[in-house]
Write a protein that holds these residues in place. Structure first.
Motif, PDB file in Angstrom:
ATOM      1  N   ASP A 151      14.243  45.474 -31.994  1.00 14.05           N
ATOM      2  CA  ASP A 151      14.814  46.624 -31.289  1.00 14.05           C
ATOM      3  C   ASP A 151      14.299  47.942 -31.871  1.00 14.05           C
ATOM      4  OD1 ASP A 151      16.243  45.000 -29.611  1.00 14.05           O
ATOM      5  OD2 ASP A 151      18.166  45.272 -30.631  1.00 14.05           O
ATOM      6  N   TYR A 191      18.983  46.369 -21.285  1.00 13.77           N
ATOM      7  CA  TYR A 191      19.044  46.810 -22.680  1.00 13.77           C
ATOM      8  C   TYR A 191      17.867  47.720 -23.021  1.00 13.77           C
ATOM      9  CZ  TYR A 191      19.738  46.682 -27.719  1.00 13.77           C
ATOM     10  OH  TYR A 191      19.943  47.046 -29.037  1.00 13.77           O
ATOM     11  N   LEU A 239      17.798  51.500 -24.508  1.00 14.34           N
ATOM     12  CA  LEU A 239      17.465  51.616 -25.924  1.00 14.34           C
ATOM     13  C   LEU A 239      16.755  52.918 -26.266  1.00 14.34           C
ATOM     14  CD1 LEU A 239      17.719  50.123 -28.581  1.00 14.34           C
ATOM     15  CD2 LEU A 239      15.519  49.014 -28.121  1.00 14.34           C
ATOM     16  N   ALA A 293      23.852  51.243 -29.673  1.00 15.93           N
ATOM     17  CA  ALA A 293      23.520  50.111 -28.812  1.00 15.93           C
ATOM     18  C   ALA A 293      23.959  48.810 -29.467  1.00 15.93           C
ATOM     19  CB  ALA A 293      22.021  50.095 -28.531  1.00 15.93           C
ATOM     20  N   LEU A 344      26.897  45.908 -28.453  1.00 11.26           N
ATOM     21  CA  LEU A 344      26.546  44.491 -28.380  1.00 11.26           C
ATOM     22  C   LEU A 344      27.496  43.606 -29.187  1.00 11.26           C
ATOM     23  CD1 LEU A 344      22.634  44.407 -28.613  1.00 11.26           C
ATOM     24  CD2 LEU A 344      24.060  43.979 -26.605  1.00 11.26           C
ATOM     25  N   VAL A 402      23.974  49.018 -21.503  1.00 16.11           N
ATOM     26  CA  VAL A 402      24.186  48.108 -22.630  1.00 16.11           C
ATOM     27  C   VAL A 402      25.385  47.197 -22.362  1.00 16.11           C
ATOM     28  CG1 VAL A 402      24.600  47.908 -25.106  1.00 16.11           C
ATOM     29  CG2 VAL A 402      23.189  49.771 -24.246  1.00 16.11           C
ATOM     30  N   SER A 421      24.290  44.599 -20.171  1.00 16.57           N
ATOM     31  CA  SER A 421      23.471  43.675 -20.948  1.00 16.57           C
ATOM     32  C   SER A 421      24.340  42.688 -21.717  1.00 16.57           C
ATOM     33  CB  SER A 421      22.580  44.464 -21.918  1.00 16.57           C
ATOM     34  OG  SER A 421      21.791  43.605 -22.699  1.00 16.57           O
TER      35      SER A 421
END
Length: 301
Positions: free
Chosen positions: A24, A86, A90, A98, A102, A154, A157
């Motif tokens: 990421d 995502y 990002l 982020a 998650l 997000v 996601s």
């Protein structure tokens, strides 16, 4: 001494989170000069090549036709949606934020297991799920100061990734994990190619950007392979808490490479989400222990 299946699953999960989070950070740096579709395509192509070489070396390419089954294809569909949303977010929000959102993924998995798999969930865990998602709301702070569309990406996601994890449990154990990883990486690369033009077109690649994406692909491969192995090795209720190790990586990498300092709202919201998740796992393990004890045969004495 050999590790139990749950212990091995926990190690796989922790390694997976490290791989995904480092990926990421590298991907976030690449998104500064190319769109999400191009990143998905280039990084995905590199990942596919890496996975193919490993799969060929270990003999994981046999019987690829077995991959064409509903659960594998459904997993790839959810994985692709999770990647698109995502990556779209990002480049617009801090890495730690982020990652913090998650952290609601285990709660979403529990919610999905209750709704779609009919797994029993008592009022305590339902309360923990609601409180956990309130923590997510604190992180994204709906309103003119904190809310962004990227935060919603997000969250979406998280929902698609939870669906992916639930479907992974249904895949035939005889199918090698490396084969599932290969088809997933190739599918995401193809999806990225289709999104390049709608997302702004192709940007010239430099040696630096190619190197960044190659490293990202290598760590993404680690994340893909390890999470599949984790979900297929240990019990979800035991290994899921090890997802939280990703937040440590995200905060550290965000501070070191992007100068991102988590604010008080993110800290409060993340604490609520993680606390709710840990309580959910505690209740799940307690429920299983009680069920096991009730099923034991009663001694005639």
């Amino acid at each position: 001494m050999a590790l139990s299946s749950n212990a091995r699953g926990a190690v796989f999960m922790a390694c997976s989170m490290a791989g995904f989070t480092i990926n990421d950070a590298l991907t976030k740096s690449a998104l500064a000069y190319m769109n999400a579709g191009q990143v998905m395509f280039v990084r995905g192509a590199m990942t596919t090549l890496l996975v193919y070489l490993v799969a060929r070396h270990i003999g994981g390419l046999a019987n690829l036709r077995r991959l064409i089954q509903p659960y594998v294809l459904l997993r790839i569909f959810f994985e692709t949606l999770a990647a698109i949303t995502y990556l779209s977010a990002l480049g617009q929000i801090p890495l730690a934020n982020a990652s913090a959102i998650l952290q609601a993924l285990p709660l979403a998995v529990t919610l999905g297991a209750a709704i779609f798999l009919r797994e029993p969930v008592g009022w305590r865990r339902w309360t923990a799920i609601v409180v956990g998602f309130l923590g997510v709301m604190i992180i994204i702070r709906p309103g003119p100061e904190g809310f962004t569309l990227a935060s919603i990406y997000v969250v979406f996601s998280v929902l698609t990734a939870a669906s992916r994890d639930l479907v992974t449990k249904r895949i035939d154990p005889a199918i090698p994990s490396i084969s599932v990883t290969l088809l997933t990486a190739a599918s995401i690369s193809l999806a990225g190619a289709l999104l390049i033009v709608p997302m702004g077109g192709w940007h010239p690649l430099t040696w630096a950007s190619m190197g960044t994406l190659f490293l990202a692909a290598a760590f993404l491969f680690v994340g893909y392979q390890m999470i599949i192995m984790a979900m297929r090795t240990g019990e979800i209720s035991f290994i899921a808490p090890f997802r939280y190790t990703s937040l440590v990586w995200a905060v550290a990498l965000g501070m070191i490479f992007f100068g991102e300092l988590p604010d008080i709202w993110m800290a409060v919201g993340t604490s609520i989400v993680i606390g709710s998740g840990l309580y959910t796992f505690y209740r799940e393990n307690k429920r299983k222990s009680e069920s096991a004890s009730q099923s034991l045969p009663v001694s005639p004495s």
